[in-house]
Enzyme design. Structure first.
Site, PDB file in Angstrom:
ATOM      1  N   PRO A  89     -65.449  16.645  44.823  1.00 55.22           N
ATOM      2  CG  PRO A  89     -63.964  18.444  44.875  1.00 55.22           C
ATOM      3  CD  PRO A  89     -64.691  17.477  45.752  1.00 55.22           C
ATOM      4  CD  GLU A 116     -57.243  23.052  50.867  1.00 50.78           C
ATOM      5  OE1 GLU A 116     -57.249  22.505  49.761  1.00 50.78           O
ATOM      6  OE2 GLU A 116     -57.590  24.224  51.051  1.00 50.78           O
ATOM      7  NE  ARG A 154     -88.455  14.417  43.011  1.00 53.01           N
ATOM      8  CZ  ARG A 154     -88.513  13.922  41.788  1.00 53.01           C
ATOM      9  NH1 ARG A 154     -87.569  13.113  41.348  1.00 53.01           N
ATOM     10  NH2 ARG A 154     -89.521  14.215  40.993  1.00 53.01           N
ATOM     11  CG  ASP A 169     -90.165  13.934  37.436  1.00 50.08           C
ATOM     12  OD1 ASP A 169     -90.929  14.804  36.981  1.00 50.08           O
ATOM     13  OD2 ASP A 169     -90.213  13.514  38.594  1.00 50.08           O
TER      14      ASP A 169
HETATM   15  N1  SAH Z   1     -59.110  20.263  47.910  1.00 51.39           N
HETATM   16  C1  SAH Z   1     -60.246  19.563  47.349  1.00 51.39           C
HETATM   17  C2  SAH Z   1     -61.574  20.288  47.614  1.00 51.39           C
HETATM   18  C3  SAH Z   1     -61.958  20.280  49.063  1.00 51.39           C
HETATM   19  S1  SAH Z   1     -63.484  21.062  49.311  1.00 51.39           S
HETATM   20  C4  SAH Z   1     -60.076  19.486  45.828  1.00 51.39           C
HETATM   21  O1  SAH Z   1     -59.646  20.470  45.248  1.00 51.39           O
HETATM   22  O2  SAH Z   1     -60.406  18.453  45.224  1.00 51.39           O
HETATM   23  C5  SAH Z   1     -63.990  20.352  50.845  1.00 51.39           C
HETATM   24  C6  SAH Z   1     -65.021  19.245  50.750  1.00 51.39           C
HETATM   25  O3  SAH Z   1     -66.177  19.758  50.121  1.00 51.39           O
HETATM   26  C7  SAH Z   1     -64.627  18.049  49.925  1.00 51.39           C
HETATM   27  O4  SAH Z   1     -63.879  17.126  50.680  1.00 51.39           O
HETATM   28  C8  SAH Z   1     -65.979  17.481  49.539  1.00 51.39           C
HETATM   29  O5  SAH Z   1     -66.506  16.654  50.552  1.00 51.39           O
HETATM   30  C9  SAH Z   1     -66.840  18.724  49.425  1.00 51.39           C
HETATM   31  N2  SAH Z   1     -67.053  19.150  48.033  1.00 51.39           N
HETATM   32  C10 SAH Z   1     -66.495  20.230  47.427  1.00 51.39           C
HETATM   33  N3  SAH Z   1     -66.895  20.337  46.162  1.00 51.39           N
HETATM   34  C11 SAH Z   1     -67.730  19.299  45.929  1.00 51.39           C
HETATM   35  C12 SAH Z   1     -68.461  18.864  44.785  1.00 51.39           C
HETATM   36  N4  SAH Z   1     -68.402  19.504  43.631  1.00 51.39           N
HETATM   37  N5  SAH Z   1     -69.214  17.760  44.912  1.00 51.39           N
HETATM   38  C13 SAH Z   1     -69.270  17.084  46.084  1.00 51.39           C
HETATM   39  N6  SAH Z   1     -68.609  17.453  47.189  1.00 51.39           N
HETATM   40  C14 SAH Z   1     -67.834  18.545  47.127  1.00 51.39           C
END
Ligand code: SAH
Length: 254
Positions: A89, A116, A154, A169
């Site tokens: 994220p 986490e 795709r 697209d």
């Molecule tokens: N503690 C971290 C979130 C961990 S969530 C933080 O707050 O930044 C666990 C895993 O889910 C992450 O390591 C990632 O690989 C995935 N993940 C969670 N949200 C995501 C998102 N919006 N985009 C891509 N991967 C995501």
């Protein structure tokens, strides 16, 4: 293109190639998907790969060593120059430009975090790019990886037929616009007919109409995209026409 996903949930990720365009891509040999599970590299007999965070706090952390070995295993199959992407994220927002760029690679390793997240020493030393699906937190990177794989599949050469080429697209680099609306049979559905131009057989008029709709929708829904484009004279005329028609419509109903 070969994609190796490093994941604790291979059965989940593999589902993405069972349907639709990713499946077509695999059947045609344009895409090969493999999964590597860090659990297979755990050094304990419980195949445990997570540990409590140093410094305390909630949750668990994916450990560096089994994850590193899984990435090295995945890379060995694809070549040492292969880019390692991590779903996160905190990464750069995935968009069509990312998909178009990544679709030109021969191979990719995609790391999915869980809990986490992954020990930062591994992330800092091994990951080339962190990519995010959006400003929200998922419980794991797998769904984001599946989105990435679908979006790339795709675009691989030969996967979409000519008639359904991705060039029109939404967000494609060719136009930078949203797509025009689509209609199909029946010609009249619940009393509502499709726009006349679609039935006219006039190809030039149809192309103009589609371009005008694409411009107009982008203006209505995503004006930020238009700001990035330099419209040519014809496009400016079509957009002015669209805007004028909107104003008339609003005036007519109020
Ligand atoms: N503690 C971290 C979130 C961990 S969530 C933080 O707050 O930044 C666990 C895993 O889910 C992450 O390591 C990632 O690989 C995935 N993940 C969670 N949200 C995501 C998102 N919006 N985009 C891509 N991967 C995501």
């Amino acid at each position: 293109m070969k994609i190796e996903v490093v994941t604790l949930f291979p059965e989940l990720v593999e589902v993405v190639t069972r349907h639709g365009m990713p499946r077509v891509a695999v059947d045609q040999g344009a895409l090969q998907l493999g999964c590597t599970n860090p659990r297979d590299f755990a050094s304990n007999r419980w195949r445990k790969v997570d540990e409590r965070p140093f410094g305390g706090g909630p949750g668990m952390v994916m450990q560096a060593e089994p994850t590193a070995q899984a990435i090295e295993h995945a890379k060995a199959a694809l070549g040492p120059a292969t880019k390692v992407l991590m779903m996160s994220p905190q990464g750069e927002r995935m968009d069509q430009r990312w998909f178009e760029r990544l679709a030109r690679e021969d191979g990719l390793v995609v790391l999915c975090g869980r809990y986490e997240g992954v020990d930062e020493r591994l992330v800092a030393g091994t990951v080339d790019v962190e990519l995010s699906l959006g400003d929200f937190v998922l419980s794991g990177g797998e769904l984001a990886a599946m989105v990435l794989i679908d979006g790339i599949a795709r675009l691989l050469p030969g996967v979409l037929g000519h008639a359904e080429s991705a060039g029109q697209d939404s967000f494609s680099v060719e136009t930078g616009l949203l797509d025009h609306p689509h209609y199909s049979r029946p010609e009249v559905w619940r009393g509502e007919a499709v726009p006349d131009v679609l039935m006219s057989g006039n190809h030039a008029a149809l192309a103009r109409w589609r371009l005008k709709q694409a411009l107009g929708r982008t203006w209505l829904r995503r004006p930020d995209l238009l700001d990035k484009l330099e419209l040519d004279a014809e496009q400016q005329t079509l957009l002015r026409e669209f805007v004028a028609e909107q104003t008339t419509k609003v005036g007519g109903t109020s």
